[in-house]
Motif scaffolding. Sequence first.
Motif, mmCIF file in Angstrom:
data_model
loop_
_atom_site.group_PDB
_atom_site.id
_atom_site.type_symbol
_atom_site.label_atom_id
_atom_site.label_comp_id
_atom_site.label_asym_id
_atom_site.label_seq_id
_atom_site.Cartn_x
_atom_site.Cartn_y
_atom_site.Cartn_z
ATOM 1 N N HIS A 35 -6.632 -1.286 -4.221
ATOM 2 C CA HIS A 35 -5.681 -0.628 -5.133
ATOM 3 C C HIS A 35 -4.851 -1.712 -5.806
ATOM 4 O O HIS A 35 -3.768 -2.049 -5.347
ATOM 5 C CB HIS A 35 -4.770 0.330 -4.376
ATOM 6 C CG HIS A 35 -5.461 1.555 -3.869
ATOM 7 N ND1 HIS A 35 -6.044 1.612 -2.632
ATOM 8 C CD2 HIS A 35 -5.670 2.763 -4.448
ATOM 9 C CE1 HIS A 35 -6.581 2.823 -2.462
ATOM 10 N NE2 HIS A 35 -6.370 3.530 -3.538
ATOM 11 N N CYS B 43 7.534 -9.187 6.183
ATOM 12 C CA CYS B 43 8.342 -7.998 5.835
ATOM 13 C C CYS B 43 7.511 -6.790 5.426
ATOM 14 O O CYS B 43 7.988 -5.661 5.470
ATOM 15 C CB CYS B 43 9.365 -8.331 4.759
ATOM 16 S SG CYS B 43 8.695 -8.339 3.070
ATOM 17 N N GLY B 44 6.279 -6.996 4.972
ATOM 18 C CA GLY B 44 5.387 -5.878 4.683
ATOM 19 C C GLY B 44 5.441 -5.338 3.259
ATOM 20 O O GLY B 44 4.601 -4.529 2.880
ATOM 21 N N HIS B 45 6.425 -5.768 2.464
ATOM 22 C CA HIS B 45 6.613 -5.137 1.152
ATOM 23 C C HIS B 45 5.458 -5.360 0.183
ATOM 24 O O HIS B 45 5.133 -4.465 -0.598
ATOM 25 C CB HIS B 45 7.908 -5.636 0.515
ATOM 26 C CG HIS B 45 9.106 -4.874 0.993
ATOM 27 N ND1 HIS B 45 9.584 -3.779 0.334
ATOM 28 C CD2 HIS B 45 9.882 -5.032 2.080
ATOM 29 C CE1 HIS B 45 10.630 -3.293 0.995
ATOM 30 N NE2 HIS B 45 10.821 -4.043 2.054
ATOM 31 N N HIS C 10 2.327 -5.461 0.243
ATOM 32 C CA HIS C 10 0.979 -5.098 0.644
ATOM 33 C C HIS C 10 0.130 -4.617 -0.524
ATOM 34 O O HIS C 10 0.621 -3.952 -1.439
ATOM 35 C CB HIS C 10 1.021 -4.017 1.726
ATOM 36 C CG HIS C 10 1.502 -2.681 1.234
ATOM 37 N ND1 HIS C 10 0.650 -1.742 0.719
ATOM 38 C CD2 HIS C 10 2.735 -2.144 1.154
ATOM 39 C CE1 HIS C 10 1.338 -0.676 0.365
ATOM 40 N NE2 HIS C 10 2.613 -0.893 0.608
ATOM 41 N N PHE D 161 -3.646 -2.052 -9.094
ATOM 42 C CA PHE D 161 -2.505 -1.732 -9.971
ATOM 43 C C PHE D 161 -1.791 -0.502 -9.457
ATOM 44 O O PHE D 161 -1.421 0.362 -10.048
ATOM 45 C CB PHE D 161 -2.976 -1.572 -11.415
ATOM 46 C CG PHE D 161 -3.724 -2.784 -11.893
ATOM 47 C CD1 PHE D 161 -3.079 -4.017 -11.987
ATOM 48 C CD2 PHE D 161 -5.070 -2.730 -12.206
ATOM 49 C CE1 PHE D 161 -3.766 -5.150 -12.398
ATOM 50 C CE2 PHE D 161 -5.755 -3.863 -12.632
ATOM 51 C CZ PHE D 161 -5.117 -5.072 -12.728
ATOM 52 N N GLU E 291 1.267 -9.728 -8.578
ATOM 53 C CA GLU E 291 2.667 -9.697 -8.168
ATOM 54 C C GLU E 291 2.974 -8.364 -7.508
ATOM 55 O O GLU E 291 2.333 -7.356 -7.769
ATOM 56 C CB GLU E 291 3.602 -9.952 -9.347
ATOM 57 C CG GLU E 291 3.454 -8.941 -10.463
ATOM 58 C CD GLU E 291 4.458 -9.179 -11.579
ATOM 59 O OE1 GLU E 291 5.268 -10.104 -11.469
ATOM 60 O OE2 GLU E 291 4.419 -8.419 -12.552
ATOM 61 N N ARG E 292 3.947 -8.403 -6.630
ATOM 62 C CA ARG E 292 4.412 -7.216 -5.930
ATOM 63 C C ARG E 292 5.891 -7.414 -5.602
ATOM 64 O O ARG E 292 6.377 -8.542 -5.580
ATOM 65 C CB ARG E 292 3.664 -7.036 -4.597
ATOM 66 C CG ARG E 292 2.257 -6.459 -4.670
ATOM 67 C CD ARG E 292 2.271 -4.990 -5.042
ATOM 68 N NE ARG E 292 0.936 -4.390 -4.972
ATOM 69 C CZ ARG E 292 0.018 -4.450 -5.929
ATOM 70 N NH1 ARG E 292 0.255 -5.119 -7.041
ATOM 71 N NH2 ARG E 292 -1.148 -3.854 -5.774
ATOM 72 N N HIS E 293 6.559 -6.313 -5.305
ATOM 73 C CA HIS E 293 7.898 -6.393 -4.737
ATOM 74 C C HIS E 293 7.780 -7.153 -3.417
ATOM 75 O O HIS E 293 6.834 -6.928 -2.670
ATOM 76 C CB HIS E 293 8.409 -4.972 -4.501
ATOM 77 C CG HIS E 293 9.818 -4.906 -4.030
ATOM 78 N ND1 HIS E 293 10.849 -5.577 -4.638
ATOM 79 C CD2 HIS E 293 10.375 -4.238 -2.990
ATOM 80 C CE1 HIS E 293 11.973 -5.324 -4.001
ATOM 81 N NE2 HIS E 293 11.720 -4.518 -3.002
ATOM 82 N N ASP F 35 -3.317 -2.865 -0.029
ATOM 83 C CA ASP F 35 -4.274 -2.457 1.004
ATOM 84 C C ASP F 35 -4.200 -3.432 2.190
ATOM 85 O O ASP F 35 -3.130 -3.646 2.707
ATOM 86 C CB ASP F 35 -5.676 -2.337 0.408
ATOM 87 C CG ASP F 35 -5.725 -1.233 -0.658
ATOM 88 O OD1 ASP F 35 -4.815 -0.379 -0.657
ATOM 89 O OD2 ASP F 35 -6.631 -1.232 -1.478
ATOM 90 N N ASP G 292 -1.919 -13.859 1.543
ATOM 91 C CA ASP G 292 -3.344 -13.807 1.178
ATOM 92 C C ASP G 292 -3.520 -14.181 -0.289
ATOM 93 O O ASP G 292 -4.574 -14.631 -0.704
ATOM 94 C CB ASP G 292 -3.918 -12.408 1.416
ATOM 95 C CG ASP G 292 -3.854 -11.993 2.873
ATOM 96 O OD1 ASP G 292 -4.190 -12.837 3.727
ATOM 97 O OD2 ASP G 292 -3.459 -10.852 3.165
ATOM 98 N N LYS H 193 10.006 -9.374 -0.120
ATOM 99 C CA LYS H 193 11.296 -9.690 0.490
ATOM 100 C C LYS H 193 11.273 -11.009 1.241
ATOM 101 O O LYS H 193 12.194 -11.796 1.148
ATOM 102 C CB LYS H 193 11.728 -8.565 1.434
ATOM 103 C CG LYS H 193 12.198 -7.310 0.718
ATOM 104 C CD LYS H 193 13.451 -7.565 -0.094
ATOM 105 C CE LYS H 193 13.953 -6.302 -0.770
ATOM 106 N NZ LYS H 193 15.123 -6.593 -1.615
ATOM 107 N N CYS H 194 10.253 -11.233 2.090
ATOM 108 C CA CYS H 194 10.299 -12.432 2.942
ATOM 109 C C CYS H 194 9.494 -13.582 2.357
ATOM 110 O O CYS H 194 9.865 -14.735 2.515
ATOM 111 C CB CYS H 194 9.860 -12.111 4.367
ATOM 112 S SG CYS H 194 8.077 -11.904 4.579
ATOM 113 N N LEU I 85 -1.761 -9.044 2.025
ATOM 114 C CA LEU I 85 -0.374 -9.263 1.624
ATOM 115 C C LEU I 85 -0.416 -10.280 0.487
ATOM 116 O O LEU I 85 -1.057 -11.325 0.597
ATOM 117 C CB LEU I 85 0.451 -9.807 2.795
ATOM 118 C CG LEU I 85 0.683 -8.844 3.966
ATOM 119 C CD1 LEU I 85 1.420 -9.558 5.096
ATOM 120 C CD2 LEU I 85 1.479 -7.622 3.508
ATOM 121 N N PRO J 283 -0.880 -5.514 -16.288
ATOM 122 C CA PRO J 283 -2.037 -4.836 -15.696
ATOM 123 C C PRO J 283 -3.055 -4.353 -16.722
ATOM 124 O O PRO J 283 -4.255 -4.530 -16.535
ATOM 125 C CB PRO J 283 -1.404 -3.663 -14.948
ATOM 126 C CG PRO J 283 -0.049 -4.143 -14.580
ATOM 127 C CD PRO J 283 0.379 -5.056 -15.687
#
Lengths: 352, 279
Positions: free
Chosen positions: B277, B251-253, B255, B279, B241-243, B257, B264, B245-246, B260, B216
């Motif tokens: 948002h 799964c929503g993890h 996100h 970082f 990158e983000r945590h 803002d 996206d 799951k699916c 996804l 970052p």
Amino acid sequence: MNDKYILKKEYLIPFLRKLAKAYRLVAPVRTAQGDIILDAVTSVDQACFDFSGQTQNSAKSFLFPQQEVLFTYENGEGHYTFTPVLKEEPTIFFGLRSCDLSAILYMDVTFLQGAKDIYYLKRRENAVLITLGCNEPQSNCFCNATKGGPFLELGYDLQLTDLGDRYFVEPDRVKGVGLIRRWPQFFLPASPEDGKAQYQISLEARGVFKRQVHMDIAIKKIKNEGVDDTIWSELSMRCQDCGGCAYICPTCTCFSITDRELAPGRGERIRTWDACTFSGFSRMAGGHNPVDRNQYAVQRRFLHKLFYDVEKHGRPSCVGCGRCVGMCFGGVDIIRFIELVRRGGVRTPGIP
Amino acid sequence: MHQARIANVYLPHSAVIREVIVENSLIKTFVTQFLDQDVNASFSYQPGQFVMVSIPHHGEAPISISSTPTRPGEMHLSVRVCGHLTTALHELGPGAVIGMRGPYGRPFPLAGLAGKNLLFVAGGIGLAPLRSVINYALDQGEKYGKKTILYGSRRPSDIAFRSDLSVWQERPDVACHLTVDEAQPGWDGHVGVVTTLWEQAEISFRETVALLCGPPVMIKFVLADLRRMGFPDEAVITTMERHMKCGVGICGHCHMDKTLICTDGPVFSAAELAGLHVF
């Protein structure tokens, strides 16, 4: 499809008996402690319809269980194989409240609009949804503000309205029509007077909501003005990180996936409910968390429902069931958030 | 049976690790192939996409693909040791079987980059997803303009992807510049963060698209410098990158803002990231 029917109350139990023979029956049940919950009934005598308000739980867990095995796996020297676990069980939901039916229609978008979640899809395909409109909305209900009730125009297989000694029955989807065709002996054609009586009751129900929740105003303000940072910090500070709001919410569907080792060479992959308010929800391997929990622990939850989904799908993903209002002991429920946004900031100390 | 497997987005396919390339003390590249030849034949991906990797008893994690589809037959996953799954993966050697499903995510917008000069800026493991698009562009001959690669590492011993770097440094159509934050004995190259390479690399925003991946703090400073140089936000592309799951938008993890990362992104232009948002 526009035919309306009457189901006399003395026919209700016989009708349910027929349903229970052909399907697994999920209906409101009074527990030994006196709570009304939605549960699978083994005998129709357990079902309970003489209550106002809603069941403590929504139908969520029957379509998207709190914990489920997605597949089992076996692993060893040179192999790692996966066997899906998917039990299909035709299920009738009887006596769902309008908010909970609205929530299922919302879950359909989450689980089926993009990538299709086969576990949800199979349960949904196997579900017949019979709702019972709300003559007497309860103290935390605000489905009038979300257009999630108290009576619905569409989306159910059958909608029942309690007219005192009889139920007014409206089919919408083909499965509902199928039930009436299969068991015509329980149904009479509705008269124009029955239709008027139903209309009268649905009008009266709209007039007895105790809470004024200005959802439309809040949605507009969020879009046009954003949300004051003091609202986020105040509510995030009050959030106790319990996840209760997300678990009880009929439209919260975030989940986690983990492995459970059963033996060195085999295990299960499990999906469990998760909550975006949990501090670990966004934390990445290595420890970095892009969400500052102190400031924004509850931001995702409220903006998802009242902003992102409005932008994406043209409607909020809160159905106005009010369960989070009763659940949250930190007072971080969606009604409070809507009210803070409407007023444009936090009045500290001690928000009413 | 096969039909049912395709329909279940959560079911991985078995894949074997053919080879393990040690890139540095923390990064290894796993050369993988699906066990089922039908899956190998039907699986196609584009640079910037990722797969969900399963390790027995360790669940899944999203890993970006570091190879290019222009070199079919095997897929490379370059992984830095970081959490439970990546630690377990690093213990596996050739012959071990893992699970993979995908590919997921929006790839680099390659069609729109034809004719442009390409500026790649990477830090550490951030070169993994860019390696895919760099080799893709190099395999396309004249399709893209001048290729400039700026790669920053902490120390000389941390420089990963050395065999790629030596190929890139040999190619006449590529300018490849390395830098390290901290020199070690024997290093006579550039010292300083990657943004100290601008002058040496003679960067111009004209007809150029910048592709970035790194920690970052690097992204922040590189973005700011590129803006100063005149790069429009539409011409700056990065991968997030983000945590997760699916991997498929449910799964929503992951996100960020309203977006996804899995569906996206993970590839976004700086214009798309504005106001989020990040970082």
